[in-house]
Design an enzyme around this catalytic site. Sequence first.
Site, mmCIF file in Angstrom:
data_model
loop_
_atom_site.group_PDB
_atom_site.id
_atom_site.type_symbol
_atom_site.label_atom_id
_atom_site.label_comp_id
_atom_site.label_asym_id
_atom_site.label_seq_id
_atom_site.Cartn_x
_atom_site.Cartn_y
_atom_site.Cartn_z
ATOM 1 N N HIS A 180 -14.040 -9.729 3.426
ATOM 2 C CA HIS A 180 -12.978 -9.675 2.423
ATOM 3 C C HIS A 180 -12.156 -8.429 2.750
ATOM 4 O O HIS A 180 -12.721 -7.352 2.985
ATOM 5 C CB HIS A 180 -13.570 -9.598 1.015
ATOM 6 C CG HIS A 180 -12.551 -9.250 -0.018
ATOM 7 N ND1 HIS A 180 -11.422 -10.015 -0.201
ATOM 8 C CD2 HIS A 180 -12.443 -8.196 -0.869
ATOM 9 C CE1 HIS A 180 -10.679 -9.449 -1.146
ATOM 10 N NE2 HIS A 180 -11.267 -8.353 -1.564
ATOM 11 N N GLU A 202 -6.796 -15.555 -8.950
ATOM 12 C CA GLU A 202 -6.938 -14.660 -10.097
ATOM 13 C C GLU A 202 -5.547 -14.243 -10.583
ATOM 14 O O GLU A 202 -5.396 -13.259 -11.280
ATOM 15 C CB GLU A 202 -7.811 -13.461 -9.757
ATOM 16 C CG GLU A 202 -7.384 -12.694 -8.534
ATOM 17 C CD GLU A 202 -8.313 -11.525 -8.248
ATOM 18 O OE1 GLU A 202 -8.446 -10.673 -9.127
ATOM 19 O OE2 GLU A 202 -8.878 -11.469 -7.146
ATOM 20 N N CYS A 256 -11.849 -12.060 -6.311
ATOM 21 C CA CYS A 256 -11.561 -12.543 -4.944
ATOM 22 C C CYS A 256 -12.630 -13.481 -4.403
ATOM 23 O O CYS A 256 -12.482 -13.991 -3.296
ATOM 24 C CB CYS A 256 -11.425 -11.364 -3.988
ATOM 25 S SG CYS A 256 -10.132 -10.234 -4.445
HETATM 26 P P1 HMG Z 1 -6.746 6.946 -2.770
HETATM 27 O O1 HMG Z 1 -7.872 7.441 -3.600
HETATM 28 O O2 HMG Z 1 -5.395 7.418 -3.123
HETATM 29 O O3 HMG Z 1 -6.960 7.237 -1.240
HETATM 30 O O4 HMG Z 1 -6.726 5.372 -2.807
HETATM 31 P P2 HMG Z 1 -7.894 8.317 -0.504
HETATM 32 O O5 HMG Z 1 -7.499 9.693 -0.924
HETATM 33 O O6 HMG Z 1 -9.332 7.918 -0.623
HETATM 34 O O7 HMG Z 1 -7.402 8.056 0.984
HETATM 35 C C1 HMG Z 1 -7.632 6.836 1.582
HETATM 36 C C2 HMG Z 1 -8.071 7.095 3.020
HETATM 37 O O8 HMG Z 1 -6.981 7.670 3.713
HETATM 38 C C3 HMG Z 1 -9.223 8.087 3.135
HETATM 39 O O9 HMG Z 1 -10.027 7.648 4.211
HETATM 40 C C4 HMG Z 1 -8.518 9.379 3.503
HETATM 41 O O10 HMG Z 1 -9.335 10.295 4.212
HETATM 42 C C5 HMG Z 1 -7.402 8.852 4.381
HETATM 43 P P3 HMG Z 1 -11.636 7.717 4.105
HETATM 44 O O11 HMG Z 1 -11.968 9.133 3.878
HETATM 45 O O12 HMG Z 1 -12.007 6.864 2.902
HETATM 46 O O13 HMG Z 1 -12.095 7.140 5.382
HETATM 47 N N1 HMG Z 1 -6.246 9.742 4.485
HETATM 48 C C6 HMG Z 1 -5.567 9.939 5.641
HETATM 49 N N2 HMG Z 1 -5.751 9.442 6.881
HETATM 50 C C7 HMG Z 1 -4.866 9.834 7.857
HETATM 51 N N3 HMG Z 1 -3.847 10.710 7.619
HETATM 52 C C8 HMG Z 1 -3.640 11.221 6.385
HETATM 53 C C9 HMG Z 1 -4.527 10.843 5.338
HETATM 54 N N4 HMG Z 1 -4.598 11.137 4.021
HETATM 55 C C10 HMG Z 1 -5.667 10.462 3.516
HETATM 56 N N5 HMG Z 1 -2.636 12.073 6.183
HETATM 57 C C11 HMG Z 1 -8.064 3.345 -2.916
HETATM 58 C C12 HMG Z 1 -7.597 4.543 -2.069
HETATM 59 C C13 HMG Z 1 -8.695 2.302 -2.025
HETATM 60 C C14 HMG Z 1 -9.086 3.860 -3.932
HETATM 61 C C15 HMG Z 1 -6.832 2.763 -3.656
HETATM 62 O O14 HMG Z 1 -5.906 2.274 -2.735
HETATM 63 C C16 HMG Z 1 -7.206 1.637 -4.622
HETATM 64 O O15 HMG Z 1 -7.608 1.869 -5.754
HETATM 65 N N6 HMG Z 1 -7.037 0.328 -4.170
HETATM 66 C C17 HMG Z 1 -7.353 -0.834 -4.991
HETATM 67 C C18 HMG Z 1 -8.848 -1.093 -5.080
HETATM 68 C C19 HMG Z 1 -9.437 -1.648 -3.795
HETATM 69 O O16 HMG Z 1 -8.742 -2.145 -2.941
HETATM 70 N N7 HMG Z 1 -10.786 -1.597 -3.702
HETATM 71 C C20 HMG Z 1 -11.480 -2.131 -2.544
HETATM 72 C C21 HMG Z 1 -12.888 -2.618 -2.854
HETATM 73 S S1 HMG Z 1 -12.921 -3.743 -4.256
HETATM 74 C C22 HMG Z 1 -12.276 -5.234 -3.598
HETATM 75 O O17 HMG Z 1 -12.147 -5.394 -2.427
HETATM 76 C C23 HMG Z 1 -11.894 -6.290 -4.580
HETATM 77 C C24 HMG Z 1 -10.403 -6.484 -4.770
HETATM 78 O O18 HMG Z 1 -9.854 -7.190 -3.666
HETATM 79 C C25 HMG Z 1 -10.129 -7.249 -6.081
HETATM 80 C C26 HMG Z 1 -10.848 -8.560 -6.361
HETATM 81 O O19 HMG Z 1 -11.989 -8.797 -6.025
HETATM 82 O O20 HMG Z 1 -10.216 -9.370 -7.071
HETATM 83 C C27 HMG Z 1 -9.645 -5.170 -4.884
#
Ligand code: HMG
Length: 384
Positions: free
Chosen positions: A233, A79, A111
């Site tokens: 994935h 992609e 992906c």
């Molecule tokens: P965010 O919103 O900034 O993070 O971004 P958050 O606030 O949700 O924190 C992440 C985790 O860290 C949470 O854990 C927090 O609690 C924890 P959870 O509650 O979810 O278990 N956390 C901590 N842990 C320890 N110590 C601390 C601390 N602070 C927070 N101090 C997000 C997260 C994934 C949304 C962002 O990185 C993002 O947008 N990423 C890109 C999208 C993505 O990867 N999506 C995944 C599913 S879609 C997919 O897989 C397809 C893809 O590969 C593309 C394709 O298909 O082509 C992306």
Amino acid sequence: MNIGIDQISFYTSQYFLDLRTLAEARGVDPDKYVIGIGQSTMGIPPPDEDVVTMAASAAVQLKERGALDGVETLLFATESGVDQSKAAGMFVHGLLGLPERCRVVELKQACYSATAALRMAMGLVAMRPKSKVLVIASDIARYELGSPGESTQGCGAVAFTISADPRVLSIDPEAGFYADDVMDFWRPNYLSEAQVNGKYSMLIYIKALKAAWKQYAEESGRSLDDFARFCYHIPFTRMAAKAHQKLARGISDEDLEKVIGESLIYSREAGNCYTASLYVGITSLLDNAAEDLSGKRIGLYSYGSGCVGEFFSGVVRPGYRDALLTDEHQTLLSERVELTFQQYEDIYHYGIPTDGGEHVFPQYRTGPFRFAGMESHKRIYERV
Ligand code: HMG
């Protein structure tokens, strides 16, 4: 007839950024990235590395072992396409000196497309059991600087051959698959950074997993106990853990580590490799499992935003370890060069010239191939 993965090779950039460095620069607690997201480092491609050079560097390892003899088709999943018309696989066909009698095509569905390629490859081999298909998945995950997605960047390529009587993993015929027209993650043609609704993308990933698993379980009559390991994935390693926890409700941390831990080792270092991610997970599992997995069934989940999800499975072949490139993969990861935050931002801002003029790219460390420059809107690749 057994059809599946005969040999598999992984490549990622020679450069990485430590996520603690990123956390410090962004004023974020490093534990958020290392524990919450589950990533240690992310692969950063220098200006003279792209999906073509990464793909060729992964596939050349197979060529050197004679594994590409008999390849009649090259399916390139990405992609991060480099051209709207010419398949990235054509450049790889040239760099590897593949035979003229070869079909070459590029596939896209975020992906998921490497799994579509695997399925098509299996169909081609079923029709001509003596032939082989080379599948390459190669991608660069890139989000806006300072955005929540930034810590989930990465890059890498996996090349694998599909053949009859494979040496590594035979793929089962059963599958559960699911599609839904959603906007969880996308990249318009005029942008070089993905757009993403991060939390929503996580929900949709799980929704598609549940639907695909339900269908797979009904069709195959198998339950979670029939699998020795699972590969998901891996946009970031915590996502794979969350996914498995949804299927195996109440699983202990110890059991979770046992069934998915080895599959996450390479992705924790390379970051999201989009199309290649599931296959990086398979490579990581087979390279790192202390237990001999011969004859064991592995559950596989492929997800591509937008979205398509597929749950399928494979059985590890006896003697598979002889066909692996474990030493090469571990050397590659251990010899990578760490970037400073400034170097990371400089590389991020190094755009591809669009003026049609002659451009020679600075030489960084790459694998055996590099993206040397541009001339008259043509990409020029060279062997290092
Ligand atoms: P965010 O919103 O900034 O993070 O971004 P958050 O606030 O949700 O924190 C992440 C985790 O860290 C949470 O854990 C927090 O609690 C924890 P959870 O509650 O979810 O278990 N956390 C901590 N842990 C320890 N110590 C601390 C601390 N602070 C927070 N101090 C997000 C997260 C994934 C949304 C962002 O990185 C993002 O947008 N990423 C890109 C999208 C993505 O990867 N999506 C995944 C599913 S879609 C997919 O897989 C397809 C893809 O590969 C593309 C394709 O298909 O082509 C992306």
